[in-house]
Design a protein around this motif. Structure first.
Motif, PDB file in Angstrom:
ATOM      1  N   SER A  46       0.822  -1.227   0.000  1.00  0.00           N
ATOM      2  CA  SER A  46       0.000   0.000   0.000  1.00  0.00           C
ATOM      3  C   SER A  46       0.846   1.263   0.000  1.00  0.00           C
ATOM      4  O   SER A  46       0.388   2.324  -0.396  1.00  0.00           O
ATOM      5  N   GLU A  47       2.094   1.146   0.468  1.00  0.00           N
ATOM      6  CA  GLU A  47       3.057   2.246   0.417  1.00  0.00           C
ATOM      7  C   GLU A  47       4.445   1.626   0.371  1.00  0.00           C
ATOM      8  O   GLU A  47       4.623   0.439   0.656  1.00  0.00           O
ATOM      9  N   ILE A  48       5.437   2.410   0.018  1.00  0.00           N
ATOM     10  CA  ILE A  48       6.810   1.920   0.088  1.00  0.00           C
ATOM     11  C   ILE A  48       7.101   1.548   1.545  1.00  0.00           C
ATOM     12  O   ILE A  48       6.846   2.334   2.458  1.00  0.00           O
ATOM     13  N   GLY A  49       7.615   0.356   1.756  1.00  0.00           N
ATOM     14  CA  GLY A  49       7.928  -0.109   3.107  1.00  0.00           C
ATOM     15  C   GLY A  49       6.864  -0.975   3.742  1.00  0.00           C
ATOM     16  O   GLY A  49       7.133  -1.656   4.735  1.00  0.00           O
ATOM     17  N   ALA A  50       5.654  -0.988   3.186  1.00  0.00           N
ATOM     18  CA  ALA A  50       4.554  -1.728   3.825  1.00  0.00           C
ATOM     19  C   ALA A  50       4.824  -3.228   3.886  1.00  0.00           C
ATOM     20  O   ALA A  50       4.391  -3.907   4.822  1.00  0.00           O
ATOM     21  N   HIS A  51       5.518  -3.772   2.885  1.00  0.00           N
ATOM     22  CA  HIS A  51       5.784  -5.215   2.836  1.00  0.00           C
ATOM     23  C   HIS A  51       7.234  -5.552   3.160  1.00  0.00           C
ATOM     24  O   HIS A  51       7.655  -6.691   2.988  1.00  0.00           O
ATOM     25  N   ILE A  52       7.992  -4.572   3.640  1.00  0.00           N
ATOM     26  CA  ILE A  52       9.416  -4.800   3.892  1.00  0.00           C
ATOM     27  C   ILE A  52       9.614  -5.320   5.310  1.00  0.00           C
ATOM     28  O   ILE A  52       9.169  -4.711   6.286  1.00  0.00           O
ATOM     29  N   LEU A  53      10.315  -6.463   5.392  1.00  0.00           N
ATOM     30  CA  LEU A  53      10.631  -7.042   6.693  1.00  0.00           C
ATOM     31  C   LEU A  53      12.040  -7.605   6.626  1.00  0.00           C
ATOM     32  O   LEU A  53      12.364  -8.388   5.747  1.00  0.00           O
ATOM     33  N   SER A  54      12.870  -7.169   7.554  1.00  0.00           N
ATOM     34  CA  SER A  54      14.219  -7.716   7.650  1.00  0.00           C
ATOM     35  C   SER A  54      14.683  -7.529   9.078  1.00  0.00           C
ATOM     36  O   SER A  54      14.112  -6.741   9.820  1.00  0.00           O
ATOM     37  N   GLY A  55      15.758  -8.208   9.488  1.00  0.00           N
ATOM     38  CA  GLY A  55      16.224  -8.235  10.867  1.00  0.00           C
ATOM     39  C   GLY A  55      16.234  -6.907  11.626  1.00  0.00           C
ATOM     40  O   GLY A  55      15.483  -6.738  12.550  1.00  0.00           O
ATOM     41  N   ALA A  56      17.033  -5.924  11.347  1.00  0.00           N
ATOM     42  CA  ALA A  56      18.086  -5.923  10.366  1.00  0.00           C
ATOM     43  C   ALA A  56      19.280  -5.164  10.922  1.00  0.00           C
ATOM     44  O   ALA A  56      19.121  -4.116  11.531  1.00  0.00           O
ATOM     45  N   VAL A  57      20.461  -5.727  10.687  1.00  0.00           N
ATOM     46  CA  VAL A  57      21.701  -4.988  10.883  1.00  0.00           C
ATOM     47  C   VAL A  57      22.232  -4.672   9.496  1.00  0.00           C
ATOM     48  O   VAL A  57      22.359  -5.561   8.659  1.00  0.00           O
ATOM     49  N   MET A  58      22.521  -3.405   9.250  1.00  0.00           N
ATOM     50  CA  MET A  58      22.886  -2.962   7.903  1.00  0.00           C
ATOM     51  C   MET A  58      24.341  -2.542   7.831  1.00  0.00           C
ATOM     52  O   MET A  58      24.810  -1.731   8.633  1.00  0.00           O
ATOM     53  N   ASP A  59      25.033  -3.103   6.857  1.00  0.00           N
ATOM     54  CA  ASP A  59      26.355  -2.626   6.468  1.00  0.00           C
ATOM     55  C   ASP A  59      26.125  -1.390   5.591  1.00  0.00           C
ATOM     56  O   ASP A  59      25.473  -1.483   4.550  1.00  0.00           O
ATOM     57  N   PRO A  60      26.646  -0.214   5.965  1.00  0.00           N
ATOM     58  CA  PRO A  60      26.326   1.020   5.224  1.00  0.00           C
ATOM     59  C   PRO A  60      27.148   1.217   3.951  1.00  0.00           C
ATOM     60  O   PRO A  60      27.033   2.261   3.307  1.00  0.00           O
ATOM     61  N   ARG A  61      27.957   0.226   3.568  1.00  0.00           N
ATOM     62  CA  ARG A  61      28.862   0.426   2.435  1.00  0.00           C
ATOM     63  C   ARG A  61      28.120   0.799   1.156  1.00  0.00           C
ATOM     64  O   ARG A  61      28.489   1.757   0.466  1.00  0.00           O
TER      65      ARG A  61
END
Length: 548
Positions: A46-61
């Protein structure tokens, strides 16, 4: 009735990190060259991010390459990792592995605990500011081909069809979106990406893809239990040592933690329930203490493509590319995929821009795999390539051998291990396995499926064609129930599949509660007969994750 059509230079299907990075990089390159490139991105949520699921720890590279000044520009990477802990759990105890013995892949100094959904929302804002046309609530339902057999775009799904497929009072025909090149960035086990891999035989000579299911909750915990940036990973209990999996607990800002569990979908026992293993994990004393006095805010689940380098399909075909987890760009040993997705999308965009500048269209972007093989992403995935094959041999032997692989050979051992077969083929018959007795949820740290699905904010119109389709309606009872005791009741993390019987307890049938579906794709992957095929529902439906 004929569908309306719109024309673009580039069409991107999927608003996750790979799709958004692709769109942003294309627009950046066009601006640098003083050229105009029209880019359209569609997202089924329904919007950007609505279906996004992750842990998450992000490597910023990767995000740092895309936006060198991401901190000043407000990217929501706010909780720098402050401490790593790796715990090996027994039923009531925990042993911390000394950090000096952990391979580099488990070291998170310089990384950030994030909500990937919020990072994608920020990337979406950057894309729109650069001139990308972003359309949320539109699902790519069908791949379109030109007269030469090249991909020429997609059609979005019809809206307002009734359960029997007929046109309802609010029926609206989908649109055709045509492009010179189409990027497929749907995430793990993408509906259209799967079709493209079959049509163009993109997996020829590759290992089968192998998967995990990740289940996650967002909690607000007591301030005294919170340590911003603390990253905890676990192995061992509650899974037996022969089954791949483990838990995580990441401390975000604002007294929030994400807690989750990953189970490899190559498990053998049809009685195993990844959802119940996750709930049991939270009852361990070393985990439960963080949640004491806390409140659960959100829940969700998503499949993970974990095969690594040897399972990557061919990335290109006439008119398009696969990027992100639609191809399987994830480093399972680091438990990270977002930086891989962003980099893959950026590399594909660079190859595509070169083709557009050369006035090419709908050929194969062969520069994309070449750029990948020359990138740091290839080197990272190469070093991690033996992780999942080793861990498939069990926690103890696999952990020892992968430790040697990383600490002695630095990921460059003179051998490459391979995956033995697809996950669905590894399930044993129920008669050959021991049932697993899971404890009832306590309503404090462990919960039932339906109360969890409620927290995912999932919604589907009930009077629409079911998006969980069966190739043969008789197979669930004749084969799955008879041979495997209907494992779809257990591997689904949302209570979608249910065996119901009549009043006498006879005449079993499979009931599909499609309105509960959180779009994790586990059924499409783990069904032992590959009889379940996940297709897109109406656009905008499914979960609405707030901060996942």
């Amino acid at each position: 009735m004929q569908r309306e059509a719109m024309e673009f230079d580039v069409l991107i299907v999927g608003g996750g990190p790979a799709g958004l990075a692709s769109a942003i990089r294309l627009k950046q390159l066009a601006a640098e060259a003083g050229q105009e490139v029209s880019v359209c991105l569609i997202e089924k949520g329904s919007e950007i991010g609505a279906h996004i699921l992750s842990g998450a720890v992000m490597d910023p590279r990767a995000i740092g390459e895309l936006f060198p000044n991401w901190k000043d520009e407000g990217a929501p990477l706010n909780a720098a990792v402050s401490e790593d802990r790796f715990l090996v759990l027994s039923e009531n105890g925990a042993r911390q592995v000394p950090n000096m013995l952990l391979p580099d892949c488990f070291q998170n100094h310089g990384n950030y605990v994030i909500s990937l959904g919020n990072v994608c929302r920020w990337l979406g804002q950057q894309a729109e500011a650069l001139g990308v046309e972003v359309y949320a609530g539109f699902a790519g339902a069908e791949v379109l081909f030109d007269e030469n057999g090249a991909v020429m775009g997609v059609a979005t799904g019809d809206m307002g069809r009734l359960k029997d497929g007929s046109e309802g009072p609010n029926f609206q025909l989908g649109m055709e979106l045509h492009a010179k090149y189409t990027f497929f960035a749907e995430g793990c086990r993408g509906h259209l990406g799967k079709q493209l891999q079959e049509k163009f035989d993109l997996n020829a000579g590759r290992d089968p893809q192998v998967y995990g299911i990740g289940l996650k909750e967002l909690w607000e915990i007591a301030p005294e239990q919170h340590q911003q940036g603390l990253v905890i990973h676990t192995g061992g209990w509650p899974l037996n040592p022969d089954t791949y999996g483990g838990g995580f607990l990441y401390h975000l800002e604002n007294n929030q933690v994400t807690i989750g569990y990953v189970v490899g979908l190559g498990y053998e026992n049809p009685y195993l329930s990844p959802y119940e293993e996750f709930q049991r994990f939270k009852t361990h004393p070393e985990i439960r203490r963080f949640l004491a006095g806390g409140k659960r805010i959100a829940y969700g689940a998503r499949a993970i493509a974990a095969g690594g380098l040897q399972s990557l399909p061919k990335l290109t075909f006439p008119g398009g590319v696969l990027v992100g987890d639609d191809a399987g760009f994830l480093n399972a040993s680091r438990i990270k995929g977002s930086h891989c997705a962003i980099k893959s999308g950026s590399l594909a965009a660079e190859a595509c821009f070169e083709a557009l500048a050369g006035e090419r269209q709908r050929d194969e972007l062969t520069a994309f795999p070449q750029k990948f093989e020359q990138s740091w992403l290839y080197d990272e995935l190469y070093r991690a390539r033996n992780f999942k094959p080793w861990m498939a041999k069990g926690l103890h032997l696999g952990g020892l051998m992968f430790g040697i692989d990383q600490l002695v050979f630095r990921g460059k051992a003179p051998w490459t291990l391979h995956h033995s077969g697809p996950d669905h083929a590894k399930l044993k018959k129920a008669a050959d396995c021991q049932p697993i007795a899971y404890p009832k949820p306590d309503g404090v740290v462990s919960f039932d499926r339906l109360s969890s699905v409620f927290l995912s904010n999932t919604n589907h119109e009930e009077d629409q064609p079911c998006h969980l389709t069966l190739k043969d309606a008789a197979v669930p009872i004749r084969v799955n129930l008879a041979d495997y005791d209907a494992p779809e009741q257990r591997y689904c993390p949302a209570g979608v599949y249910e065996i119901v019987r009549d009043e006498s307890g006879q005449n079993p049938r499979l009931q599909i509660n499609a309105q509960n579906c959180v779009h994790c794709k586990t059924c499409d992957i783990k069904d032992p007969t590959q009889n379940i095929v996940w297709v897109v529902p109406q656009g905008g439906e499914g979960p609405n994750y707030p901060n996942m």
